[in-house]
Design an enzyme around this catalytic site. Structure first.
Site, mmCIF file in Angstrom:
data_model
loop_
_atom_site.group_PDB
_atom_site.id
_atom_site.type_symbol
_atom_site.label_atom_id
_atom_site.label_comp_id
_atom_site.label_asym_id
_atom_site.label_seq_id
_atom_site.Cartn_x
_atom_site.Cartn_y
_atom_site.Cartn_z
ATOM 1 N N ARG A 21 -39.725 37.790 2.204
ATOM 2 C CA ARG A 21 -38.806 38.903 1.960
ATOM 3 C C ARG A 21 -39.173 39.701 0.712
ATOM 4 O O ARG A 21 -38.471 40.630 0.344
ATOM 5 C CB ARG A 21 -37.364 38.381 1.850
ATOM 6 N N GLU A 33 -43.181 35.755 10.882
ATOM 7 C CA GLU A 33 -42.452 35.860 12.140
ATOM 8 C C GLU A 33 -42.994 34.915 13.210
ATOM 9 O O GLU A 33 -42.231 34.269 13.926
ATOM 10 C CB GLU A 33 -42.491 37.317 12.656
ATOM 11 N N GLN A 38 -39.157 29.490 17.043
ATOM 12 C CA GLN A 38 -38.821 28.138 17.524
ATOM 13 C C GLN A 38 -38.881 27.097 16.398
ATOM 14 O O GLN A 38 -39.103 25.914 16.651
ATOM 15 C CB GLN A 38 -39.791 27.713 18.651
ATOM 16 N N LEU A 76 -46.423 21.660 13.771
ATOM 17 C CA LEU A 76 -45.485 22.779 13.948
ATOM 18 C C LEU A 76 -45.114 22.991 15.410
ATOM 19 O O LEU A 76 -44.075 23.559 15.721
ATOM 20 C CB LEU A 76 -46.100 24.055 13.361
ATOM 21 N N TYR A 116 -39.369 41.548 20.354
ATOM 22 C CA TYR A 116 -38.671 41.040 19.165
ATOM 23 C C TYR A 116 -39.561 41.104 17.924
ATOM 24 O O TYR A 116 -39.178 41.635 16.876
ATOM 25 C CB TYR A 116 -38.202 39.602 19.404
ATOM 26 N N ASP A 134 -32.957 38.403 18.253
ATOM 27 C CA ASP A 134 -33.381 37.019 18.424
ATOM 28 C C ASP A 134 -32.175 36.163 18.809
ATOM 29 O O ASP A 134 -31.088 36.697 19.074
ATOM 30 C CB ASP A 134 -34.068 36.500 17.154
ATOM 31 N N CYS A 188 -22.514 32.620 11.773
ATOM 32 C CA CYS A 188 -22.193 32.521 13.199
ATOM 33 C C CYS A 188 -23.140 31.522 13.862
ATOM 34 O O CYS A 188 -23.879 31.842 14.798
ATOM 35 C CB CYS A 188 -22.287 33.900 13.853
ATOM 36 N N CYS A 195 -16.221 30.312 10.748
ATOM 37 C CA CYS A 195 -15.237 31.361 11.042
ATOM 38 C C CYS A 195 -14.269 31.645 9.886
ATOM 39 O O CYS A 195 -13.973 32.815 9.611
ATOM 40 C CB CYS A 195 -14.459 31.008 12.309
ATOM 41 N N CYS A 204 -13.443 39.914 15.703
ATOM 42 C CA CYS A 204 -14.235 39.042 16.577
ATOM 43 C C CYS A 204 -13.474 38.727 17.856
ATOM 44 O O CYS A 204 -12.434 38.060 17.837
ATOM 45 C CB CYS A 204 -14.604 37.755 15.849
ATOM 46 N N SER A 299 -40.700 21.517 24.996
ATOM 47 C CA SER A 299 -39.666 22.450 25.438
ATOM 48 C C SER A 299 -39.263 22.237 26.894
ATOM 49 O O SER A 299 -38.078 22.266 27.224
ATOM 50 C CB SER A 299 -40.134 23.895 25.233
#
Length: 352
Positions: A21, A33, A38, A76, A116, A134, A188, A195, A204, A299
């Site tokens: 960032r 990215e 995942q 990874l 994305y 995403d 979230c 919440c 919401c 997966s």
């Protein structure tokens, strides 16, 4: 105050200090990215730091050996990402003169970069107003707006992408995208969302209708495949026998032990008299030890691996394609699937 501004204000006060960032370099953003796909931030950040240090430019990445990239990637998962990245870096050198593209349309043409990732890189590096959608953003939008269209359906992807692009702050596109992703990750959350401290709570729809735990909706698509791997540990004065995996399956170009895959769980005593095994090792083999079965979940696959250490095996046959002896001191330098890497770690610890 509108949705986007609430998200951005929250982000300015609560964002995590993550290394990627602090730059607008599209190459560095691309690294982060792809590595973070995942992958949890806590797990992926050390990998990002290692890759950014070893390959500070796209040229460094493009000229690297694939084996070195896969070795650095070890643990990874989803190893095709590393191979695709190598190909992409070479494309950037050949087709873009070594300058990593910043615009969405050019990024989409690169291998391994979808909508994305192209939206993320273009908005973070040049503030192009392309909404990133995403898993975190899908979840945030589904809950806030009360949308029960499946997020992994064609209709759902189109609906959520259009909504996200309507909501994006075009003057702060990169910041808004980062904010929406971060908000979904920290507030979230998939389970136990925060919440009570959510600044979006008054509007919401999922909270109002008590559907927090049912949104977003996702269609179950692919059946999990079960596979039975029988690995052979064969050690002599030449080293340990290894196999380099081929294409069109999991773990392409990674190193493992010689493998005999069976349709069902197989007794090692029965395995060593089968024709394929006898052809490779002869018919005088003695089983020295057996480990497993070890369950390893991918997966869409469940692997059950049994490790069979043998002795008195024949060396009169030519090694099958991909098999090779590796000196023990060179083993650590090979890129291995997590399953194999962890087995060796325990196996050699017991041998010490």
């Amino acid at each position: 105050m509108d949705f986007a501004q609430i998200i951005i204000d929250w982000y300015q006060h609560h964002k995590r200090d993550l290394p990627w960032r602090h730059t607008s370099d599209p190459y560095v953003i691309w690294l982060s990215e792809i590595i973070m796909q995942q992958t949890r931030v806590e797990q992926g950040t050390p990998y990002f730091n290692r890759f950014a240090e070893k390959y500070p430019t796209v040229s460094d990445f493009a000229t690297a050996e694939e084996d070195d990239i896969l070795k650095l990637w070890q643990g990874l998962g989803y190893y095709s990402r590393g191979r695709n990245m190598h190909h992409t870096a070479q494309m950037v050198m050949e087709e873009h003169g070594g300058y990593f593209p910043k615009d969405y349309d050019s990024l989409l043409k690169l291998k391994g970069i979808g909508e994305y990732t192209a939206a993320a890189i273009s908005s973070f590096s040049s503030n192009e107003a392309r909404a990133v959608v995403d898993g975190n953003v899908f979840r945030l939008l589904a809950r806030y707006f009360g949308i029960d269209t499946p997020i992994n359906s064609g209709k759902g992807k189109k609906l959520f992408t259009e909504l996200a692009n309507q909501l994006i702050d075009k003057n702060q596109a990169g910041t808004y995208n980062q904010a929406a992703m971060e908000f979904g990750s920290l507030v979230c959350r998939p389970k136990n969302p925060a919440c009570p401290r959510c600044p979006l709570l008054p509007g919401c729809e999922a909270f109002r209708t008590q559907r927090i735990n049912v949104l977003p909706v996702k269609i179950k698509t692919q059946k999990v495949r079960e596979r039975y791997f029988n690995y052979i540990i064969a050690i002599n004065d030449k080293g340990i026998l290894m196999n380099k995996r081929g294409p069109n399956d999991i773990w392409e170009n990674l190193y493992e032990l010689p493998l005999f895959e069976t349709q069902q769980p197989t007794d090692p005593g029965s395995l060593i008299v089968q024709e394929e095994f006898v052809k490779a090792f002869g018919n005088q083999v003695h089983i020295k030890s057996i480990s497993g079965p070890v369950k390893h979940i991918l997966s869409h696959q469940k692997l059950y691996a049994t490790f069979i250490e043998i002795e008195n095996y024949s060396e009169q046959f030519a090694l099958p394609n991909g098999w090779m002896y590796v000196k023990m001191q060179d083993l650590e330098g090979l890129a291995q699937p997590k399953l194999i890497f962890h087995f060796f770690k325990n196996f050699f610890k017991l041998k010490d």
